[in-house]
Design a protein around this motif. Structure first.
Motif, PDB file in Angstrom:
ATOM      1  N   GLU A  48      34.971  39.909  39.474  1.00  0.00           N
ATOM      2  CA  GLU A  48      36.000  39.834  38.437  1.00  0.00           C
ATOM      3  C   GLU A  48      36.128  38.401  37.932  1.00  0.00           C
ATOM      4  OE1 GLU A  48      39.017  40.655  35.768  1.00  0.00           O
ATOM      5  OE2 GLU A  48      37.655  42.028  36.807  1.00  0.00           O
ATOM      6  N   GLY A  98      35.305  38.610  34.356  1.00  0.00           N
ATOM      7  CA  GLY A  98      36.635  39.037  33.933  1.00  0.00           C
ATOM      8  C   GLY A  98      36.794  38.977  32.425  1.00  0.00           C
ATOM      9  N   GLY A 127      39.044  35.911  34.052  1.00  0.00           N
ATOM     10  CA  GLY A 127      38.786  35.781  35.481  1.00  0.00           C
ATOM     11  C   GLY A 127      39.675  34.795  36.198  1.00  0.00           C
ATOM     12  N   THR A 155      41.675  44.584  43.940  1.00  0.00           N
ATOM     13  CA  THR A 155      40.546  45.463  43.596  1.00  0.00           C
ATOM     14  C   THR A 155      40.975  46.913  43.440  1.00  0.00           C
ATOM     15  OG1 THR A 155      39.998  45.720  45.949  1.00  0.00           O
ATOM     16  CG2 THR A 155      38.880  43.967  44.742  1.00  0.00           C
TER      17      THR A 155
END
Length: 253
Positions: free
Chosen positions: A68, A72, A93, A185
């Motif tokens: 990520e 991101g 991110g 997550t």
């Protein structure tokens, strides 16, 4: 289960219900039937194995957070009350990057603490991570924690502290890192939504199945989420209460 006279209740989440019941007993004199889960000798087997599993899962969880951070997407800019025209949105991110920096920093801090206390590193020697890939740093930190986990759970100076936020108990820290990575997550287990009877003490609609207390006969405790009440019942006690409540309702109908 027999326990040695020198044993003490495990400071882990397995005894949350017992600790709350003991606090209520001290405050109000309300007796309870709960018995603590004893440490062997400090923390119980279940809490040790939970920490071991969480340490093993951390590298994969943080690898997902790293993805990520690398890929991101920039959040949409939305105007809010109090915002200024020149308020810049977070860069892509950023949240993942900040989380990894915070968790890895805390992990390596615990690793250094353990190694110093166990005599394998001097306290005046700061580890140099220059040129070491972040993924390798995470793997090495988790591997070191795994090697010393039994010592951390039973002999670390903070091993007797409850697993609460802000405490130094290694198991509590591991639990915090694991939960933070799971939440980020989207893997954190969601609480089951179940409509329950009103609390027998405060009469509020706050009863819920607990997910962090030790099970009784493979059933979760029922606890009131009202901070001023905190009534705790076993599944069997809740069933008896609901039957009595239903009988009263039927009689009044």
């Amino acid at each position: 289960m027999h326990h040695h006279p020198t044993q003490k209740p495990c400071p882990g989440p397995c005894n949350n219900a017992w600790r709350r019941a003991e606090a209520l007993l001290a405050e109000t004199g309300a007796d309870h039937h709960l018995t603590p889960c004893w440490g062997w000798p400090v923390q119980c087997y279940d809490c040790v194995e939970r920490a071991r599993q969480q340490v093993a899962e951390l590298p994969a969880l943080l690898a997902q957070v790293q993805l990520e951070a690398l890929h991101g997407t920039r959040p949409q800019s939305t105007a809010t009350i109090g915002s200024r025209p020149n308020d810049a949105p977070a860069w892509p991110g950023q949240a993942a990057r900040l989380l990894i920096d915070a968790l890895l920093g805390e992990m390596e801090e615990l690793v250094a603490d353990v190694l110093v206390q166990r005599g394998t590193r001097t306290g005046d020697r700061e580890p140099d991570h220059t040129g070491t890939r972040e993924g390798l740093r995470i793997t090495l930190a988790c591997a070191t924690l795994a090697v010393h986990l039994d010592w951390m759970m039973q002999q670390h100076p903070a091993a007797t502290e409850p697993h609460d936020a802000g405490n130094a108990n290694p198991a509590g820290q591991i639990r915090h890192w694991h939960a933070a990575a799971q939440r980020f997550t989207k893997q954190h287990p969601q609480r089951d939504v179940r409509k329950m009877a009103p609390c027998p003490r405060c009469k509020g609609p706050y009863l819920a199945e607990s997910r962090d207390l030790r099970l009784v006969d493979d059933r979760p405790y029922i606890e009131c989420r009202d901070p001023d009440c905190r009534r705790i019942m076993t599944g069997a006690e809740y069933d008896t209460y609901v039957k009595a409540l239903a009988a009263v309702v039927t009689q009044a109908a």
